[in-house]
Design an enzyme around this catalytic site. Sequence first.
Site, PDB file in Angstrom:
ATOM      1  N   LYS A 197     -19.277  13.063 -19.689  1.00 14.50           N
ATOM      2  CA  LYS A 197     -19.274  12.310 -18.433  1.00 14.50           C
ATOM      3  C   LYS A 197     -20.649  11.707 -18.234  1.00 14.50           C
ATOM      4  CE  LYS A 197     -18.352  12.697 -13.477  1.00 14.50           C
ATOM      5  NZ  LYS A 197     -17.984  13.609 -12.366  1.00 14.50           N
ATOM      6  N   ARG A 207     -16.545   7.090  -4.967  1.00 10.14           N
ATOM      7  CA  ARG A 207     -17.358   7.816  -3.990  1.00 10.14           C
ATOM      8  C   ARG A 207     -17.042   7.377  -2.576  1.00 10.14           C
ATOM      9  NH1 ARG A 207     -22.694   7.609  -7.893  1.00 10.14           N
ATOM     10  NH2 ARG A 207     -22.002   9.316  -9.259  1.00 10.14           N
ATOM     11  N   LYS A 220     -27.422  11.315 -10.095  1.00 13.30           N
ATOM     12  CA  LYS A 220     -26.889  12.471 -10.823  1.00 13.30           C
ATOM     13  C   LYS A 220     -27.358  12.493 -12.281  1.00 13.30           C
ATOM     14  CE  LYS A 220     -22.848  12.727  -7.789  1.00 13.30           C
ATOM     15  NZ  LYS A 220     -21.419  13.084  -7.678  1.00 13.30           N
ATOM     16  N   GLU A 236     -22.043  18.080 -26.658  1.00 16.44           N
ATOM     17  CA  GLU A 236     -21.392  18.526 -25.417  1.00 16.44           C
ATOM     18  C   GLU A 236     -19.946  18.951 -25.679  1.00 16.44           C
ATOM     19  OE1 GLU A 236     -22.491  19.077 -22.483  1.00 16.44           O
ATOM     20  OE2 GLU A 236     -24.213  17.796 -22.029  1.00 16.44           O
ATOM     21  N   LYS A 251     -15.601   9.965 -19.740  1.00 16.36           N
ATOM     22  CA  LYS A 251     -15.617   9.255 -18.462  1.00 16.36           C
ATOM     23  C   LYS A 251     -16.970   8.569 -18.294  1.00 16.36           C
ATOM     24  CE  LYS A 251     -14.961  10.021 -13.486  1.00 16.36           C
ATOM     25  NZ  LYS A 251     -14.767  11.028 -12.419  1.00 16.36           N
ATOM     26  N   SER A 277     -12.747   4.294 -11.110  1.00 15.77           N
ATOM     27  CA  SER A 277     -12.527   3.429  -9.950  1.00 15.77           C
ATOM     28  C   SER A 277     -13.143   2.050 -10.112  1.00 15.77           C
ATOM     29  CB  SER A 277     -13.088   4.104  -8.699  1.00 15.77           C
ATOM     30  OG  SER A 277     -14.485   4.361  -8.839  1.00 15.77           O
ATOM     31  N   TYR A 316      -5.715   5.079 -11.945  1.00 17.18           N
ATOM     32  CA  TYR A 316      -5.102   4.770 -10.647  1.00 17.18           C
ATOM     33  C   TYR A 316      -3.946   3.786 -10.817  1.00 17.18           C
ATOM     34  CZ  TYR A 316      -9.453   6.875  -9.069  1.00 17.18           C
ATOM     35  OH  TYR A 316     -10.504   7.750  -8.876  1.00 17.18           O
TER      36      TYR A 316
END
Length: 328
Positions: A197, A207, A220, A236, A251, A277, A316
Amino acid sequence: MPAYPATRMRRLRQAGWTRRLVRQHVLTPDDLVWAVIISDQDAPEPVAAMPGVNRLTLDTLRDAAIEARDLGIPAMALFPHIDPARKDAAGSEALNPDGLIPQAIKVIKAAAPEIGVICDVALDPFTTHGHDGVMKGGVILNDATVDALVEQALVQARAGCDVIAPSDMMDGRIGAIRMALEENGFTDTLILSYAAKYASGFYGPYREAIGSAAALTGDKKTYQMDPANSDECLREVELDLEEGADMVMVKPGLPYLDIVKSVSETFGVPTLAFQVSGEYAMIEAAAANGWIDGERVMLESLLAFKRAGASGVVTYFAPRAARLLNQG
């Protein structure tokens, strides 16, 4: 291969039946996971930055679960939007066994038990600072966050969640969650790790959707991956698989198709991609302005994930895409 004219590549493209016969990759509703925003409000609310997406209530979530089942969508991924008054610095509401997510799991399982339920494990929808973990002095504490994530995962598993999906990017959380699930009898509960990610600019509309945009302090980048790195993702993923992940996630999606391909080819495990999104919003905005054929680009973008090696796509667009795919 013989040169032209012995070889004419267009021969196989000249008719619909030949194109279908030699097609390498096929997209079906089985490849889709419906990303759903749920709210504790009394009525559905549109997400301004994501035209066509609403924050669903528990009642409308029930209808959505039935729709997913009827369309042949195998699973739904749940993301909460809660009243800001229920947020605190520690994200305590994430551990509430009677909270929004446990209620939503039960609603889906009652309405359409055939649908798999995937639950996000992260604290950002529940914290006043908008970060995915426990914060102290402006620093996200890894191990304290993992302890909270373990409890959040157990709350979800007890409510009937099929797939625990940690998206926080804390070190060691997969092993800790797997051990806790085993010790508490949830031996069949799957873990879908957001193993790769990235600290991306494509998350903005999400968000807004979960209500963390205004609250987020800083960024982040200390825990999500640097978009400039590709080899790091393999480390990872390897670590998360060793700790007990059953599936892994990349992602965002389209800007990271090289990562999807690298992960799927290197490990040969179920690899999902998240069409996030920002990707959704860009397609919708361009279509609304008449710059692209929205439905065509939607399906083309989803097929790109399959071509890169994804086992499935969290999107979505799932119900709209499934309806078109079911029409043949």
